[in-house]
Design an enzyme around this catalytic site. Structure first.
Site, PDB file in Angstrom:
ATOM      1  N   ASP A   1     -10.930 -17.839 -39.329  1.00 41.89           N
ATOM      2  CA  ASP A   1     -10.928 -17.150 -40.828  1.00 41.89           C
ATOM      3  C   ASP A   1     -11.424 -18.056 -41.712  1.00 41.89           C
ATOM      4  O   ASP A   1     -11.053 -19.248 -41.729  1.00 41.89           O
ATOM      5  CB  ASP A   1      -9.306 -17.211 -41.048  1.00 41.89           C
ATOM      6  CG  ASP A   1      -8.640 -16.412 -40.046  1.00 41.89           C
ATOM      7  OD1 ASP A   1      -9.205 -15.999 -38.938  1.00 41.89           O
ATOM      8  OD2 ASP A   1      -7.529 -16.147 -40.318  1.00 41.89           O
TER       9      ASP A   1
ATOM     10  N   GLU B   1      -2.808  -8.922 -40.991  1.00 42.95           N
ATOM     11  CA  GLU B   1      -3.211 -10.322 -41.162  1.00 42.95           C
ATOM     12  C   GLU B   1      -3.972 -10.534 -42.426  1.00 42.95           C
ATOM     13  O   GLU B   1      -4.595  -9.720 -42.835  1.00 42.95           O
ATOM     14  CB  GLU B   1      -3.850 -10.989 -39.994  1.00 42.95           C
ATOM     15  CG  GLU B   1      -2.984 -11.210 -38.784  1.00 42.95           C
ATOM     16  CD  GLU B   1      -3.623 -11.844 -37.575  1.00 42.95           C
ATOM     17  OE1 GLU B   1      -3.095 -12.666 -36.933  1.00 42.95           O
ATOM     18  OE2 GLU B   1      -4.893 -11.684 -37.302  1.00 42.95           O
TER      19      GLU B   1
END
Ligand code: FRU
Length: 473
Positions: free
Chosen positions: A3, A185
């Site tokens: 990420d 998420e």
């Protein structure tokens, strides 16, 4: 890497931190890697910003410039950059505890070059839920407070704070809304102006894994209202920012100057279904091109559209650009470009679909081994599809080869914009109304561009090819 984290603009630099494990090309104890750019396009690596410590690995999070020095870490003259991230404690996790994810903060007084972790960490303790992570912090102009949105298993929680250290729970969102095929998420929440109207909506991004529209990881969005306390969605539909299989955990930059005013997004270009086994060596994973987000009102709904930031056009190599003449075609037609490679380029096509006998049309990238990457639109099925089954190496994971589809209804014209790199294709349809990002691993370079149309004649009214310059020295 995975990420993108801590996206913040400060004193002429775009910061991009990212989930990073320096010792392997497979996920492990997470650090925050760090890169900076003056223009969102040319990047420079900096040393690792945050290392794991006794409280845990450094999972995803965000960063802001604390202009009023509400945190007390700097001064008004020298405002601190403050990062908030998830501490993931593997020891506690193994012991069977539920409270192994907590939020910590760190600050920097030297433009993000060095970071000091706050001695009072964690600042936001786990309320007893295994999945409690990925805080995104933002300044709320209306309440003059910080807000934070955090993923909590299958929903998000919103908090507020006056000083980034003490957080108050405000509300919960997500049950019965949107997609729920996996864990939520990396949320984000921000206001965005509607194109051509004097209206602002709030947009919430929530990544979900698995449960994406084409299997595995993907990012959904909601539009609605937010008053600093509670998010009220316009509707409960599931909508995706990107229908491809390789855009996950994307969030947006904070502190973009008001004179610029853009909302800029970047995603991780992979999918947890196969992220740890894609056939790359030395490196593994990359981000998407930074994309500008906009909202358009369409059929009583607000649609989130995205396209490459305008800075990307700086990379076009004028001496390696071609405009093709307008022509119509049916069947498969090879467009011969005198190119040794189609692997680092930008392609822009305008198609005319007034012949209503056209069943499908599209573009094929092909190499000498006849490996093919296909981008198609079926007017019969009203959908786009990306087929990488025969596009090269797919054997590393049985999850990789499938065809990705996305519902779409074209008008009498269709505009396709593709950004092709060595192992990825980013597709933007009709100015970003539909986006599909896809990894691809051809055994040899693609060298041929083939257009196809089944059923009827397609008019190619515009076709631009641009070679793209390397961004690395
Ligand atoms: C999403 C994610 C986050 C987490 C991070 C760990 O890809 O699972 O939820 O913070 O990756 O690397």
């Amino acid at each position: 890497m995975n990420d993108p984290n801590g996206l913040v603009f400060f004193e002429g630099e775009y910061h991009l931190f990212y989930q990073y494990y320096p010792d392997s090309t497979v996920w492990g104890p997470m650090h925050w890697g760090h890169a900076v750019s003056p223009d969102l396009i040319h990047w420079k690596y900096l040393p690792i910003a945050l290392y794991p410590d006794s409280l845990g690995y450094i999972f995803s999070g965000s960063a802001v410039v604390d202009a009023t020095n509400s945190s007390g870490f700097g001064s008004v003259e020298k405002p601190p950059m403050v990062a908030i991230f998830t501490y993931h404690n593997p020891r506690l996790e193994k012991s069977g505890s539920n409270v192994f994810q907590n939020q910590g903060i760190a600050f920097s007084l030297d433009k993000g070059r060095t970071w000091t972790k706050y001695s009072g960490n964690p600042v936001l303790k786990n309320p007893g839920i295994r999945d409690f992570r990925d805080p995104k912090i933002f300044w709320n102009e209306k309440t003059k407070k910080w807000n934070l949105i955090i993923a909590v298993y299958d929903r998000v929680h919103i908090y507020s704070s006056a000083n980034i250290k003490d957080w108050t729970f405000e509300s919960e969102f997500g049950i019965g809304t949107g997609a729920h095929g996996g864990v939520w998420e990396c949320p984000d929440l921000f206001p965005l102006k509607v194109n051509g109207a004097d209206i602002k909506k709030w947009v919430m991004l929530v990544s979900i894994n698995p449960g994406g529209p084409n299997s595995g990881s993907a990012t959904q969005y909601f539009t609605g209202e937010f008053d600093g306390h509670k998010f009220v969605p316009d509707n409960t539909n599931t909508r995706w920012i990107d229908w491809g299989r390789d855009d996950y955990a994307g969030v947006t930059w904070s502190n973009i100057p008001a004179s610029d005013g853009r909302r800029i997004f970047i995603g991780w270009m992979s999918n947890w279904k196969y992220a740890t086994v894609v056939p790359t060596t030395v490196w593994r994973s990359a981000t998407t091109i930074p994309r500008e987000l906009s909202l358009v009102a369409e059929n009583g709904k607000y649609l989130l559209i995205s396209g490459p930031v305008h800075e990307f056009t700086k990379l076009r190599n004028e001496s390696d650009s071609v405009n093709l003449k307008s022509q119509s075609f049916i069947g498969e037609k090879e467009i011969s470009f005198d190119r040794i490679s189609l692997m680092q380029c930008e392609l822009l096509f305008d198609f005319g679909l007034s012949d209503n006998k056209v069943d499908s049309l599209g573009i094929i990238l092909e190499n000498n081994l006849k490996e093919r990457f296909i981008v198609g639109y079926s007017s019969l099925q009203k959908q786009f599809y990306i087929d990488r089954k025969e596009a090269g190496n797919t054997g590393f994971s049985k999850e990789f080869a499938g065809v990705a589809t996305a519902p779409y209804t074209a008008g009498t014209g269709l505009k396709l914009h593709l950004i092709v790199d060595a192992s990825s294709v980013e597709l933007f349809v009709d100015g970003g109304k539909l986006v599909m990002t896809s990894l691809v691993f051809p055994t040899e370079k693609f060298t041929k561009l083939i257009l196809f149309s089944k059923g009827g004649n397609v008019l190619l009214s515009k076709a631009e090819f641009h070679g793209i310059e390397k961004i690395w020295p």
